[in-house]
Design an enzyme around this catalytic site. Structure first.
Site, PDB file in Angstrom:
ATOM      1  N   SER A  32       3.883  -8.002  -5.455  1.00 45.33           N
ATOM      2  CA  SER A  32       4.831  -8.974  -4.883  1.00 45.33           C
ATOM      3  C   SER A  32       6.049  -9.229  -5.776  1.00 45.33           C
ATOM      4  CB  SER A  32       4.116 -10.293  -4.564  1.00 45.33           C
ATOM      5  OG  SER A  32       3.123 -10.084  -3.574  1.00 45.33           O
ATOM      6  N   ASN A  86       7.102   2.181  -4.974  1.00 43.75           N
ATOM      7  CA  ASN A  86       6.010   2.848  -4.246  1.00 43.75           C
ATOM      8  C   ASN A  86       6.185   2.547  -2.760  1.00 43.75           C
ATOM      9  OD1 ASN A  86       3.628   3.758  -3.163  1.00 43.75           O
ATOM     10  ND2 ASN A  86       2.311   2.309  -4.243  1.00 43.75           N
ATOM     11  N   GLU A 107      -1.702  -4.013 -11.779  1.00 49.76           N
ATOM     12  CA  GLU A 107      -1.455  -4.513 -10.427  1.00 49.76           C
ATOM     13  C   GLU A 107      -2.675  -5.307  -9.950  1.00 49.76           C
ATOM     14  OE1 GLU A 107       1.736  -2.020  -8.292  1.00 49.76           O
ATOM     15  OE2 GLU A 107      -0.182  -1.069  -7.902  1.00 49.76           O
ATOM     16  N   LYS A 118       4.547   3.665  -0.337  1.00 49.04           N
ATOM     17  CA  LYS A 118       3.271   3.699   0.388  1.00 49.04           C
ATOM     18  C   LYS A 118       3.416   4.526   1.677  1.00 49.04           C
ATOM     19  CE  LYS A 118       1.939  -0.500  -1.932  1.00 49.04           C
ATOM     20  NZ  LYS A 118       1.158  -1.732  -1.964  1.00 49.04           N
ATOM     21  N   GLY A 124       1.065  -7.090  -2.015  1.00 52.47           N
ATOM     22  CA  GLY A 124       1.391  -7.258  -0.599  1.00 52.47           C
ATOM     23  C   GLY A 124       1.049  -8.638  -0.051  1.00 52.47           C
ATOM     24  N   HIS A 141      -4.123   4.237  -7.752  1.00 53.93           N
ATOM     25  CA  HIS A 141      -3.613   3.009  -7.130  1.00 53.93           C
ATOM     26  C   HIS A 141      -4.782   2.284  -6.467  1.00 53.93           C
ATOM     27  CE1 HIS A 141      -1.546   0.281  -4.422  1.00 53.93           C
ATOM     28  NE2 HIS A 141      -0.501   0.403  -5.226  1.00 53.93           N
ATOM     29  N   GLU A 181      -5.152   0.937  -3.739  1.00 50.34           N
ATOM     30  CA  GLU A 181      -5.432   1.306  -2.339  1.00 50.34           C
ATOM     31  C   GLU A 181      -6.205   2.622  -2.264  1.00 50.34           C
ATOM     32  OE1 GLU A 181      -1.372   0.781  -1.088  1.00 50.34           O
ATOM     33  OE2 GLU A 181      -1.619  -1.360  -1.463  1.00 50.34           O
TER      34      GLU A 181
HETATM   35  P1  13P Z   1       3.919  -5.067  -3.264  1.00 47.96           P
HETATM   36  O1  13P Z   1       5.129  -5.072  -4.169  1.00 47.96           O
HETATM   37  O2  13P Z   1       4.250  -4.854  -1.840  1.00 47.96           O
HETATM   38  O3  13P Z   1       3.060  -6.278  -3.519  1.00 47.96           O
HETATM   39  O4  13P Z   1       3.043  -3.789  -3.692  1.00 47.96           O
HETATM   40  C1  13P Z   1       2.731  -3.577  -5.019  1.00 47.96           C
HETATM   41  C2  13P Z   1       2.140  -2.224  -5.158  1.00 47.96           C
HETATM   42  O5  13P Z   1       1.023  -1.977  -4.746  1.00 47.96           O
HETATM   43  C3  13P Z   1       2.962  -1.184  -5.801  1.00 47.96           C
HETATM   44  O6  13P Z   1       2.206  -0.059  -6.096  1.00 47.96           O
END
Ligand code: 13P
Length: 257
Positions: A212, A9, A171, A11, A177, A99, A101
């Site tokens: 992560s 992803n 997640e 983002k 992150g 997701h 976010e």
């Molecule tokens: P990270 O791998 O940067 O922690 O992000 C995970 C994520 O949100 C994947 O959709």
């Protein structure tokens, strides 16, 4: 572990030129060290999809093109949004739905997640349903119940025929992150709980972990986390790191068959 998969992803990172470079780099690595079992997908920003799709096609990379989000409606007055038909025309085969976010920053509630999931899976695309608890819920010990509720809300009304198109991505928000990866035992426990919730709803789906994930922790997670793959954020922006994660899962799958 069934049909193992790793999705990157990206983002809101990489313009279309950078996206093309990353896809090409990944293509070189996949040709040099091909994967035996793992399906690999990338989810670029909307504006990169067309360019990434061209590279995948021209170089015959076998990558699944994913979108990070889609609007619930077919078409019309939804300024700034993108429809599923538009994504299908670009060769998108999978869409992230709900997701954290989108849920946390853009007001995507459980009901909207359910409607979007129904649209994506109902159209025959793979829907990667994202669920996960935040730190406060985890600290209060409510993570299993919280995620079970997210799953029930998203899936309960899904048509029978659409269910096979759902993949669940667990997640935990506190691991996204942050560099704080969940312990394999925490992932395994949550995955077991997710599977039992799904079984209670009368079906089964692959369960991925995201938060992560790196080339360094992927093997332990894959071996001890009782999961079917990964949804990778930050590490998917570097071809070598992403490819190493895919390889770790591939090796793990090969050794457990
Ligand atoms: P990270 O791998 O940067 O922690 O992000 C995970 C994520 O949100 C994947 O959709």
């Amino acid at each position: 572990m069934r049909s193992p998969a790793v999705y990157g992803n990206w983002k809101m990172n990489l313009d279309f030129v950078e996206a093309v470079h990353l896809t090409q780099e990944l293509g070189v690595l996949l040709r040099r060290t091909p994967l035996e079992h793992v399906e690999v997908g990338v989810a670029p920003p909307f504006v990169d999809l067309r360019s990434v799709s061209s590279v995948i096609e021209a170089d015959r990379l076998g990558l699944v093109l994913c979108a990070q989000h889609v609007n619930e409606y077919e078409a019309g007055a939804h300024t700034g949004e993108v429809s599923l038909a538009m994504l299908e025309r670009l060769g998108v085969g999978a869409v992230l739905v709900g997701h954290s976010e989108r849920r946390r920053l853009y007001g995507m509630d459980d009901a909207l997640v359910a409607r979007t999931l129904a649209r994506v899976a109902g159209a025959g695309l793979r829907a990667i349903l994202c669920v996960g608890e935040d730190l406060a819920v985890r600290e209060a010990g409510g993570e299993a119940a919280f995620v079970a509720e997210q799953l029930r809300a998203a899936i309960a009304g899904l048509a029978e025929g659409a269910r096979a198109r759902v993949t669940v991505a667990y997640e935990p928000l506190w691991a996204i992150g942050t560099g704080v990866v969940a312990e394999p035992a925490q992932v395994a426990a949550q995955n077991e709980s997710i599977r039992s919730t799904l079984a209670g709803l009368g079906f089964d789906a692959p369960v991925l972990y995201g938060g992560s994930v790196t080339a360094e922790n992927a093997t332990d997670l894959a071996r001890d986390g009782a999961l079917d793959g990964f949804l990778v954020g930050g590490a998917s922006l570097r071809a070598e790191a992403f490819h190493a994660i895919c390889r770790a899962l591939d090796d793990c799958y090969a050794s457990t068959r």
